[in-house]
Design a protein around this motif. Sequence first.
Motif, PDB file in Angstrom:
ATOM      1  N   TYR A 115      -5.653  10.417  -1.334  1.00  0.00           N
ATOM      2  CA  TYR A 115      -5.549  11.095  -0.041  1.00  0.00           C
ATOM      3  C   TYR A 115      -4.407  10.391   0.691  1.00  0.00           C
ATOM      4  CZ  TYR A 115      -8.553   7.043   0.453  1.00  0.00           C
ATOM      5  OH  TYR A 115      -9.083   5.793   0.337  1.00  0.00           O
ATOM      6  N   VAL A 116      -3.842  11.026   1.684  1.00  0.00           N
ATOM      7  CA  VAL A 116      -2.665  10.452   2.336  1.00  0.00           C
ATOM      8  C   VAL A 116      -3.006   9.968   3.745  1.00  0.00           C
ATOM      9  CG1 VAL A 116      -0.289  10.834   3.059  1.00  0.00           C
ATOM     10  CG2 VAL A 116      -1.173  11.977   1.012  1.00  0.00           C
ATOM     11  N   LEU A 117      -2.822   8.661   3.953  1.00  0.00           N
ATOM     12  CA  LEU A 117      -3.023   8.080   5.288  1.00  0.00           C
ATOM     13  C   LEU A 117      -1.715   8.163   6.074  1.00  0.00           C
ATOM     14  CD1 LEU A 117      -4.874   4.931   3.910  1.00  0.00           C
ATOM     15  CD2 LEU A 117      -5.962   6.844   5.121  1.00  0.00           C
TER      16      LEU A 117
ATOM     17  N   ALA B  35       3.340  -0.080   5.464  1.00  0.00           N
ATOM     18  CA  ALA B  35       4.428   0.659   6.121  1.00  0.00           C
ATOM     19  C   ALA B  35       3.846   1.775   6.972  1.00  0.00           C
ATOM     20  CB  ALA B  35       5.365   1.243   5.055  1.00  0.00           C
ATOM     21  N   ARG B  36       4.751   2.454   7.663  1.00  0.00           N
ATOM     22  CA  ARG B  36       4.436   3.676   8.411  1.00  0.00           C
ATOM     23  C   ARG B  36       5.532   4.684   8.080  1.00  0.00           C
ATOM     24  NH1 ARG B  36      -0.456   4.732  11.287  1.00  0.00           N
ATOM     25  NH2 ARG B  36      -1.653   2.954  10.472  1.00  0.00           N
ATOM     26  N   TYR B  37       5.579   5.791   8.850  1.00  0.00           N
ATOM     27  CA  TYR B  37       6.593   6.847   8.623  1.00  0.00           C
ATOM     28  C   TYR B  37       6.464   7.350   7.174  1.00  0.00           C
ATOM     29  CZ  TYR B  37       8.358   4.581  12.817  1.00  0.00           C
ATOM     30  OH  TYR B  37       8.446   4.021  14.076  1.00  0.00           O
ATOM     31  N   GLU B  38       7.564   7.480   6.444  1.00  0.00           N
ATOM     32  CA  GLU B  38       7.496   7.961   5.058  1.00  0.00           C
ATOM     33  C   GLU B  38       7.590   6.797   4.075  1.00  0.00           C
ATOM     34  OE1 GLU B  38       6.653  11.285   6.487  1.00  0.00           O
ATOM     35  OE2 GLU B  38       6.968  11.267   4.322  1.00  0.00           O
TER      36      GLU B  38
ATOM     37  N   PRO C 276       0.839  -1.195   0.000  1.00  0.00           N
ATOM     38  CA  PRO C 276       0.000   0.000   0.000  1.00  0.00           C
ATOM     39  C   PRO C 276       0.881   1.255   0.000  1.00  0.00           C
ATOM     40  CG  PRO C 276      -0.665  -1.525   1.743  1.00  0.00           C
ATOM     41  CD  PRO C 276       0.678  -1.974   1.245  1.00  0.00           C
ATOM     42  N   THR C 277       0.567   2.205  -0.848  1.00  0.00           N
ATOM     43  CA  THR C 277       1.325   3.455  -0.926  1.00  0.00           C
ATOM     44  C   THR C 277       0.485   4.509  -1.638  1.00  0.00           C
ATOM     45  OG1 THR C 277       3.256   4.542  -1.935  1.00  0.00           O
ATOM     46  CG2 THR C 277       2.450   2.546  -3.012  1.00  0.00           C
ATOM     47  N   PRO C 278       0.642   5.798  -1.260  1.00  0.00           N
ATOM     48  CA  PRO C 278      -0.108   6.842  -1.964  1.00  0.00           C
ATOM     49  C   PRO C 278       0.343   6.983  -3.416  1.00  0.00           C
ATOM     50  CG  PRO C 278       1.141   7.784  -0.126  1.00  0.00           C
ATOM     51  CD  PRO C 278       1.477   6.337  -0.199  1.00  0.00           C
TER      52      PRO C 278
ATOM     53  N   SER D 279      -2.597   2.133  -4.423  1.00  0.00           N
ATOM     54  CA  SER D 279      -3.194   3.246  -3.693  1.00  0.00           C
ATOM     55  C   SER D 279      -4.702   3.012  -3.580  1.00  0.00           C
ATOM     56  CB  SER D 279      -2.963   4.569  -4.436  1.00  0.00           C
ATOM     57  OG  SER D 279      -3.832   5.581  -3.925  1.00  0.00           O
ATOM     58  N   ILE D 280      -5.253   3.244  -2.388  1.00  0.00           N
ATOM     59  CA  ILE D 280      -6.710   3.053  -2.253  1.00  0.00           C
ATOM     60  C   ILE D 280      -7.449   4.366  -2.451  1.00  0.00           C
ATOM     61  CG2 ILE D 280      -6.581   0.990  -0.810  1.00  0.00           C
ATOM     62  CD1 ILE D 280      -7.352   2.840   1.587  1.00  0.00           C
ATOM     63  N   GLY D 281      -6.720   5.436  -2.813  1.00  0.00           N
ATOM     64  CA  GLY D 281      -7.420   6.697  -3.077  1.00  0.00           C
ATOM     65  C   GLY D 281      -6.468   7.876  -3.027  1.00  0.00           C
TER      66      GLY D 281
ATOM     67  N   GLY E 146      -0.411   5.467   7.344  1.00  0.00           N
ATOM     68  CA  GLY E 146       0.240   4.172   7.161  1.00  0.00           C
ATOM     69  C   GLY E 146      -0.623   3.280   6.293  1.00  0.00           C
ATOM     70  N   GLY E 147      -0.146   2.078   6.038  1.00  0.00           N
ATOM     71  CA  GLY E 147      -0.817   1.214   5.072  1.00  0.00           C
ATOM     72  C   GLY E 147      -1.828   0.233   5.634  1.00  0.00           C
TER      73      GLY E 147
HETATM   74  C1  LIG Z   1       4.968   6.687   0.794  1.00  0.00           C
HETATM   75  O1  LIG Z   1       4.790   8.109   0.736  1.00  0.00           O
HETATM   76  C2  LIG Z   1       4.161   8.697   1.765  1.00  0.00           C
HETATM   77  C3  LIG Z   1       4.035  10.046   1.764  1.00  0.00           C
HETATM   78  C4  LIG Z   1       3.399  10.675   2.804  1.00  0.00           C
HETATM   79  C5  LIG Z   1       2.890   9.930   3.865  1.00  0.00           C
HETATM   80  C6  LIG Z   1       3.005   8.567   3.873  1.00  0.00           C
HETATM   81  C7  LIG Z   1       2.420   7.794   5.009  1.00  0.00           C
HETATM   82  N1  LIG Z   1       2.439   6.367   4.717  1.00  0.00           N
HETATM   83  C8  LIG Z   1       3.398   5.517   5.159  1.00  0.00           C
HETATM   84  C9  LIG Z   1       3.121   4.256   4.673  1.00  0.00           C
HETATM   85  C10 LIG Z   1       1.930   4.345   3.917  1.00  0.00           C
HETATM   86  C11 LIG Z   1       1.178   3.415   3.191  1.00  0.00           C
HETATM   87  C12 LIG Z   1       0.066   3.835   2.495  1.00  0.00           C
HETATM   88  C13 LIG Z   1      -0.322   5.180   2.536  1.00  0.00           C
HETATM   89  C14 LIG Z   1      -1.471   5.636   1.736  1.00  0.00           C
HETATM   90  C15 LIG Z   1      -2.125   4.940   0.747  1.00  0.00           C
HETATM   91  C16 LIG Z   1      -3.107   5.795   0.243  1.00  0.00           C
HETATM   92  N2  LIG Z   1      -4.026   5.540  -0.773  1.00  0.00           N
HETATM   93  N3  LIG Z   1      -3.027   6.938   0.926  1.00  0.00           N
HETATM   94  N4  LIG Z   1      -2.022   6.856   1.827  1.00  0.00           N
HETATM   95  C17 LIG Z   1       0.410   6.109   3.269  1.00  0.00           C
HETATM   96  C18 LIG Z   1       1.526   5.696   3.955  1.00  0.00           C
HETATM   97  C19 LIG Z   1       3.643   7.939   2.850  1.00  0.00           C
END
Ligand SMILES: COc1cccc(Cn2ccc3ccc(-c4cc(N)[nH]n4)cc32)c1
Length: 250
Positions: free
Chosen positions: A143-145, A116-119, A90-92, A139-141, A147-148
Amino acid sequence: MRLDVVTIFPEYLDPLNVSLVGKARARGQLDVRVHDLRTWTYDRHNTVDDTPYGGGPGMVMKTDPWGDALDTVLADGYETGARGPVLVVPTPSGRPFTQELAVELSERPWLVFTPARYEGIDRRVVDEYATRMPVYEVSIGDYVLAGGEAAVLVITEAVARLLPGVLGNAESHRDDSFAPGAMANLLEGPVYTKPPHWRGREIPEVLLSGHHGKIARWRRDEALRRTTANRPDLIERCDPAAFDRKDREM
Ligand SMILES: COc1cccc(Cn2ccc3ccc(-c4cc(N)[nH]n4)cc32)c1
């Protein structure tokens, strides 16, 4: 289907013990295993992150814990007979998760999720495992979560409901808004149930008519109306010929 999830928040995946996915697990249709990434850390603080090369905000998840975790998970899966793993990250910045991708993933025997978490995770981890298995960065959408893990819950539910025998009415996902057919790419229309009268509000007459053709046409028209209002971008994908064919059936 086997699902492995490696995460620093295993309790985040507790919802996979309830409802549709929980029942599928209890029936043995899904084998879900959640692993705490910190199991594969060996320092006093169970460190999983470090500062980013090149500077910048936030922290990056380290290679070694992920590498050790994924090697263990994959070895265990192979030892127990699982085959054909794919990595789901999962990733944005991933490809959009759609019903089409849900169908594609539902046909795989083994999904390994790396929320993942953090960046995010040091890129070398994905590069390493991409040499051994297909990798889906999803990516599920837009927007920025934080974590995954929430994305893993979303993807797992969308995939699990497509597995044979998981949904009560085997046909119901065939009418999904985004499933192939005349209703493909249309949003769900309104639904109603008893009582017939509620706070002065009635049921659309056609739904009480018993005329299946008229009911099907009304539902299609309502879906078109809602799609035009909320998702005009989907209208372009509709196949008018499929409507004509459906009209002739109704
Ligand atoms: C990687 O690049 C990033 C940039 C800024 C913040 C984050 C936070 N972050 C960490 C792990 C993670 C996994 C998934 C997501 C996520 C998925 C969707 N659709 N939105 N957000 C966000 C995640 C990551």
